[in-house]
Design an enzyme around this catalytic site. Structure first.
Site, PDB file in Angstrom:
ATOM      1  N   VAL A  24       0.823  -1.208   0.000  1.00 41.07           N
ATOM      2  CA  VAL A  24       0.000   0.000   0.000  1.00 41.07           C
ATOM      3  C   VAL A  24       0.855   1.255   0.000  1.00 41.07           C
ATOM      4  O   VAL A  24       0.671   2.162  -0.810  1.00 41.07           O
ATOM      5  CB  VAL A  24      -0.947   0.008   1.229  1.00 41.07           C
ATOM      6  CG1 VAL A  24      -1.721   1.326   1.297  1.00 41.07           C
ATOM      7  CG2 VAL A  24      -1.904  -1.166   1.160  1.00 41.07           C
TER       8      VAL A  24
ATOM      9  N   ASP B 201      10.030   3.130   6.663  1.00 37.40           N
ATOM     10  CA  ASP B 201       9.776   1.734   7.013  1.00 37.40           C
ATOM     11  C   ASP B 201      10.782   1.321   8.082  1.00 37.40           C
ATOM     12  O   ASP B 201      11.948   1.748   8.052  1.00 37.40           O
ATOM     13  CB  ASP B 201       9.902   0.836   5.783  1.00 37.40           C
ATOM     14  CG  ASP B 201       9.157  -0.480   5.945  1.00 37.40           C
ATOM     15  OD1 ASP B 201       8.085  -0.629   5.324  1.00 37.40           O
ATOM     16  OD2 ASP B 201       9.627  -1.360   6.689  1.00 37.40           O
TER      17      ASP B 201
ATOM     18  N   ARG C 103      14.613  -3.505   3.736  1.00 39.73           N
ATOM     19  CA  ARG C 103      13.617  -3.035   2.766  1.00 39.73           C
ATOM     20  C   ARG C 103      13.969  -1.627   2.278  1.00 39.73           C
ATOM     21  O   ARG C 103      13.902  -1.334   1.082  1.00 39.73           O
ATOM     22  CB  ARG C 103      12.231  -3.052   3.423  1.00 39.73           C
ATOM     23  CG  ARG C 103      11.109  -2.375   2.643  1.00 39.73           C
ATOM     24  CD  ARG C 103      10.695  -3.155   1.450  1.00 39.73           C
ATOM     25  NE  ARG C 103       9.451  -2.643   0.864  1.00 39.73           N
ATOM     26  CZ  ARG C 103       9.046  -2.904  -0.367  1.00 39.73           C
ATOM     27  NH1 ARG C 103       9.783  -3.666  -1.163  1.00 39.73           N
ATOM     28  NH2 ARG C 103       7.915  -2.427  -0.824  1.00 39.73           N
TER      29      ARG C 103
ATOM     30  N   THR D 250      -2.514  -4.044   9.706  1.00 39.64           N
ATOM     31  CA  THR D 250      -3.426  -4.222  10.835  1.00 39.64           C
ATOM     32  C   THR D 250      -3.944  -5.659  10.776  1.00 39.64           C
ATOM     33  O   THR D 250      -5.046  -5.908  10.269  1.00 39.64           O
ATOM     34  CB  THR D 250      -4.595  -3.214  10.786  1.00 39.64           C
ATOM     35  OG1 THR D 250      -5.103  -3.137   9.440  1.00 39.64           O
ATOM     36  CG2 THR D 250      -4.144  -1.841  11.230  1.00 39.64           C
TER      37      THR D 250
ATOM     38  N   THR E 169      -6.514  -0.546   7.525  1.00 41.91           N
ATOM     39  CA  THR E 169      -7.866  -0.997   7.820  1.00 41.91           C
ATOM     40  C   THR E 169      -8.084  -1.092   9.326  1.00 41.91           C
ATOM     41  O   THR E 169      -7.295  -1.720  10.037  1.00 41.91           O
ATOM     42  CB  THR E 169      -8.122  -2.368   7.180  1.00 41.91           C
ATOM     43  OG1 THR E 169      -7.961  -2.262   5.771  1.00 41.91           O
ATOM     44  CG2 THR E 169      -9.531  -2.848   7.487  1.00 41.91           C
TER      45      THR E 169
ATOM     46  N   CYS F 269      -6.769  -8.643   3.230  1.00 38.39           N
ATOM     47  CA  CYS F 269      -8.010  -7.903   3.502  1.00 38.39           C
ATOM     48  C   CYS F 269      -9.219  -8.804   3.757  1.00 38.39           C
ATOM     49  O   CYS F 269      -9.809  -8.765   4.825  1.00 38.39           O
ATOM     50  CB  CYS F 269      -8.321  -6.968   2.324  1.00 38.39           C
ATOM     51  SG  CYS F 269      -7.288  -5.493   2.257  1.00 38.39           S
TER      52      CYS F 269
ATOM     53  N   ARG G  55       0.538 -13.189   2.443  1.00 40.34           N
ATOM     54  CA  ARG G  55      -0.124 -12.857   3.700  1.00 40.34           C
ATOM     55  C   ARG G  55      -1.431 -13.635   3.875  1.00 40.34           C
ATOM     56  O   ARG G  55      -2.287 -13.658   2.999  1.00 40.34           O
ATOM     57  CB  ARG G  55      -0.398 -11.352   3.776  1.00 40.34           C
ATOM     58  CG  ARG G  55       0.843 -10.508   3.984  1.00 40.34           C
ATOM     59  CD  ARG G  55       0.540  -9.036   3.929  1.00 40.34           C
ATOM     60  NE  ARG G  55       0.134  -8.605   2.597  1.00 40.34           N
ATOM     61  CZ  ARG G  55      -0.276  -7.372   2.310  1.00 40.34           C
ATOM     62  NH1 ARG G  55      -0.343  -6.456   3.267  1.00 40.34           N
ATOM     63  NH2 ARG G  55      -0.614  -7.059   1.076  1.00 40.34           N
TER      64      ARG G  55
END
Length: 430
Positions: A12, A30, A35, A91, A126, A266, A337
């Protein structure tokens, strides 16, 4: 345009940071130093941005003013010169399917230490309705010593990134925006309009914007659970679910959902956030949670079906070898994920079936770290070969070209979760 910090440089945060970097200075923050180093060297392991885009965006240093561009950083000090902070941290849920707000709270505490008068903090992660104002804002006030809606402001604009999708991208999906005051709501809406070609929708409150995100994925989860339940029923009837859906789909208003494993960042998570808030308010969300139960049962159903088919073909189950094609939660994407292939692997192993997984898109190191599983390479598969069962779990384009005869026994069970293989070689589909 004001200088922006995007907190979290994953699926995102990175596309968002790069989009704003065409117009202003953006610090992509981050906590993963590896990364950050990769991004500053033009490497994106999520495959959401190529090296050319990353390197061309790096046009400023954090000490300069009046320029535009992007730089990745893991130094909190680099955030102090920013005035707008956009939070895109994960989240997840915990082992009890309750919201795990630790990453969000940690990021919020960090921002509270650099917050200045006039700054705006926008959340994209979220959450359940009320989380921004009830959970995050008090942390910002405590850490900064500033007063909400007097010294600093907040907003919420739910992310709508679809990992791996090169058509429906950040700028082509309408963006919901909101702010803690009418003036801030308008400022945030105007901010996103600069990068979102599809336009924006200004919600009347932060809670409305938060709720809109939660129900987007809860709705998809419930719809998929319906067709997954149909698959469980039609298996008992002895008919093919996808044949039924194809026939029903000839009606103009029939919704074309497909059965399958429901994982990802999600759909398999967000319903629990909405359910959590509902339970807090004294309401038990029957439909939402029943949909979750159905979708979480699919991996076990597939494993038991494969075993039954093996028995029917006189294939000894104990000590048999199965190959699962794919572990990412969707095709042609490296995102692992919340993949339900892990549950499928566990269920097959519980039956005594030695189960290998191959996936050219997934990171071996990440799979090992997150799930304790060792991916096989296609070379390993072809050499070890002689599988008693093959399960098409993720329809990566590489898998569509495979000849199963190259690594299967003569008697083999083929289960096609995605409905993409030649039906002549398939024993069952979901």
């Amino acid at each position: 345009m004001k200088k922006i910090a995007v907190i979290g440089q994953g699926y995102v945060g990175l596309p968002l940071a790069l989009a704003f970097a065409s117009h202003t200075q953006v610090v992509g923050f981050d906590i993963d130093e590896a990364r950050v180093n990769e991004l500053n060297n033009g490497v994106d392991r999520t495959k959401e941005a190529d090296a050319g885009v990353l390197l061309s965006a790096r046009q400023f240093s954090v000490d300069t003013d009046g320029q535009k561009g992007y730089i990745a950083s893991c130094a909190v000090e680099d955030l102090r010169s920013c005035t707008i902070y956009i939070v895109t941290v994960p989240t997840p849920i915990d082992e009890f399917n309750a919201p795990d707000l630790r990453p969000l709270r940690s990021a919020t505490r960090m921002l509270g230490k650099v917050l200045k008068k006039g700054d705006i903090v926008i959340y994209e992660s979220t959450v359940y309705p009320g989380c921004t104002e009830e959970d995050c804002v008090p942390i910002l006030e405590q850490e900064s010593g500033l007063i909400f809606n007097q010294d600093f402001f907040a907003g919420y604009s739910p992310e709508r990134i679809n990992p791996g999708d090169k058509v429906n991208t950040l700028t082509t999906i309408k963006k919901v925006t909101s702010g803690s005051t009418l003036a801030i709501a308008e400022e945030i809406d105007q901010l996103y309009q600069v990068i979102i070609h599809a336009g924006t929708h200004k919600a009347p409150s932060i809670k409305v914007a938060e709720a809109s995100k939660a129900i987007e994925n809860a709705q998809r989860d419930v719809n998929i659970s319906f067709v997954n339940e149909l698959a469980l029923i039609f298996d008992r009837v002895g008919i093919d679910t996808q044949d039924v859906l194809a026939a029903a789909g000839t009606k103009f208003n029939f919704l074309p959902y497909k059965p399958g494993l429901v994982g990802g960042h999600c759909i398999s998570v967000d319903p629990y956030y909405l359910a959590h808030k509902a339970v807090q308010l004294g309401y038990h969300p029957n439909v939402i949670l029943s949909g979750r139960r159905v979708n979480d049962s699919v991996a076990e159903f597939i494993a038991s079906k494969v075993v039954k088919l093996m028995i029917r073909k006189d294939i000894a189950v104990k000590g048999a070898k199965a190959l699962v094609l794919g572990i990412t939660f969707k095709e042609n994407c490296p995102d692992i994920r919340n993949t339900k292939v892990k549950d499928l692997h566990t269920a097959l192993e519980d039956y005594g079936v030695q189960t290998d997984i191959v996936d050219p898109w997934a990171s071996r190191e990440e799979v090992q770290h997150e799930y304790g599983l060792r991916l096989k390479s296609m070379e390993d598969v072809l050499q070890s070969g002689a599988y008693d069962a093959v399960i098409m779990a993720v329809s990566h384009h590489e898998f569509l070209k495979l000849d199963l005869k190259n690594f299967c026994k003569e008697r083999v069970v083929v289960f096609d979760i995605k409905g993409v293989l030649d039906r002549a070689i398939v024993d069952a589909r979901l």
